[in-house]
Write an enzyme that holds these catalytic residues in place. Structure first.
Site, PDB file in Angstrom:
ATOM      1  N   SER A 242      21.042  64.507 -12.993  1.00  0.00           N
ATOM      2  CA  SER A 242      22.178  64.434 -13.912  1.00  0.00           C
ATOM      3  C   SER A 242      23.314  65.343 -13.447  1.00  0.00           C
ATOM      4  O   SER A 242      23.096  66.362 -12.803  1.00  0.00           O
ATOM      5  CB  SER A 242      21.761  64.846 -15.315  1.00  0.00           C
TER       6      SER A 242
HETATM    7  N1  SAH Z   1      17.699  65.166 -16.129  1.00  0.00           N
HETATM    8  C1  SAH Z   1      17.083  64.496 -15.018  1.00  0.00           C
HETATM    9  C2  SAH Z   1      17.651  63.107 -14.987  1.00  0.00           C
HETATM   10  C3  SAH Z   1      16.783  62.116 -14.390  1.00  0.00           C
HETATM   11  S1  SAH Z   1      17.368  60.469 -14.498  1.00  0.00           S
HETATM   12  C4  SAH Z   1      17.414  65.267 -13.765  1.00  0.00           C
HETATM   13  O1  SAH Z   1      18.251  66.163 -13.835  1.00  0.00           O
HETATM   14  O2  SAH Z   1      16.855  64.999 -12.705  1.00  0.00           O
HETATM   15  C5  SAH Z   1      16.373  59.846 -15.802  1.00  0.00           C
HETATM   16  C6  SAH Z   1      14.905  59.853 -15.578  1.00  0.00           C
HETATM   17  O3  SAH Z   1      14.313  59.180 -16.693  1.00  0.00           O
HETATM   18  C7  SAH Z   1      14.434  59.088 -14.342  1.00  0.00           C
HETATM   19  O4  SAH Z   1      13.669  59.944 -13.549  1.00  0.00           O
HETATM   20  C8  SAH Z   1      13.590  57.939 -14.911  1.00  0.00           C
HETATM   21  O5  SAH Z   1      12.468  57.609 -14.117  1.00  0.00           O
HETATM   22  C9  SAH Z   1      13.165  58.507 -16.256  1.00  0.00           C
HETATM   23  N2  SAH Z   1      12.771  57.514 -17.242  1.00  0.00           N
HETATM   24  C10 SAH Z   1      13.318  56.307 -17.511  1.00  0.00           C
HETATM   25  N3  SAH Z   1      12.669  55.698 -18.517  1.00  0.00           N
HETATM   26  C11 SAH Z   1      11.667  56.544 -18.909  1.00  0.00           C
HETATM   27  C12 SAH Z   1      10.634  56.495 -19.898  1.00  0.00           C
HETATM   28  N4  SAH Z   1      10.488  55.451 -20.720  1.00  0.00           N
HETATM   29  N5  SAH Z   1       9.789  57.534 -19.998  1.00  0.00           N
HETATM   30  C13 SAH Z   1       9.899  58.626 -19.183  1.00  0.00           C
HETATM   31  N6  SAH Z   1      10.863  58.741 -18.237  1.00  0.00           N
HETATM   32  C14 SAH Z   1      11.721  57.708 -18.094  1.00  0.00           C
END
Ligand code: SAH
Length: 220
Positions: free
Chosen positions: A70
């Protein structure tokens, strides 16, 4: 001897981080503990070495598996919105990704539970948080839309991927007075929303337009 990888050099130096913090301040982030976390968490260790020099730009960057770390502004904004308005002793994060948001948030709360659906991302996030000496986090490989009932009820829940409508299990796992911060809507049309659970209803506040990857069902 200080660990040079954490200290950072050149584009990952203290000056570069100060510039990022200054920029977030100008964009309206006011919570000093959140800004302090943004300054101190070494974002470059969460991205590929090849992208390290861009780690303190205020942009999302790829972390593999079609996912992104993010943008610092969004991490700061969500953390601030989550902490505002009450206790944050027991907190849930959905979408661990590379663990950057987790590392920013963990020391600001008592206990953080985090769920990620892509196992290799979760494994790496766990390793990085350990390296950083962060110990109040529980990790789970699973579908975060279902919440984590045995760890709840929660004072606050942060969702880092966008569902089309609010996942009901998450609202149900909030304490009265608890907040759920979640981006909602299809790609290109998402709003960051904060729900606050009340005795008889949920309050809903719109916090602005955002761009997140979709919240997906199941695991991988
Ligand atoms: N805040 C994180 C953002 C990651 S992007 C960072 O700084 O790295 C969002 C993440 O949500 C992804 O890794 C994706 O795999 C996860 N995601 C999407 N749907 C999900 C779900 N139903 N349960 C758990 N994780 C999920």
């Amino acid at each position: 001897m200080p660990d040079l990888r954490f200290e950072g050099i050149g584009m990952t130096s203290a000056r570069t981080r100060d510039r990022l913090v200054q920029r977030l301040r100008e964009q309206g982030i006011a919570n000093e503990s959140v800004l302090e976390r943004i300054r101190n968490v070494p974002r470059h260790i969460f991205v590929d070495e090849a992208l390290g020099s861009r780690a303190y730009e205020d942009t999302a960057l790829p972390i593999g598996f079609g996912q992104t770390i993010s943008q610092p502004y969004i991490v700061a904004r969500m953390t601030e919105a989550l902490l505002e308005g009450g206790a944050a002793d027991n907190v849930l994060e959905v979408g661990t990704g590379c663990g950057y948001q987790t590392a920013v948030l963990a020391p600001l709360v008592k206990r953080l539970s985090t769920i990620e659906r892509i196992e290799p991302l979760l494994t790496r996030a766990r390793e990085r948080l350990k390296e950083l000496g962060i110990r109040n986090v529980r990790f789970r490989h699973g579908d975060g839309a279902l919440g984590w009932k045995t760890q709840g009820p929660f004072d606050a829940i942060l969702v880092a991927a966008a569902p089309l409508t609010v996942p009901e299990p998450l609202l149900k796992q909030l304490k009265v007075g608890g907040r759920l911060v979640v981006p909602i809507g299809p790609e290109g049309h998402q709003q960051l929303v904060r729900f606050t659970r009340r005795e008889q209803r949920n309050d809903r506040e719109q916090l602005g337009a955002v761009a997140f990857v979709p919240l997906l069902g199941g695991t991988s």
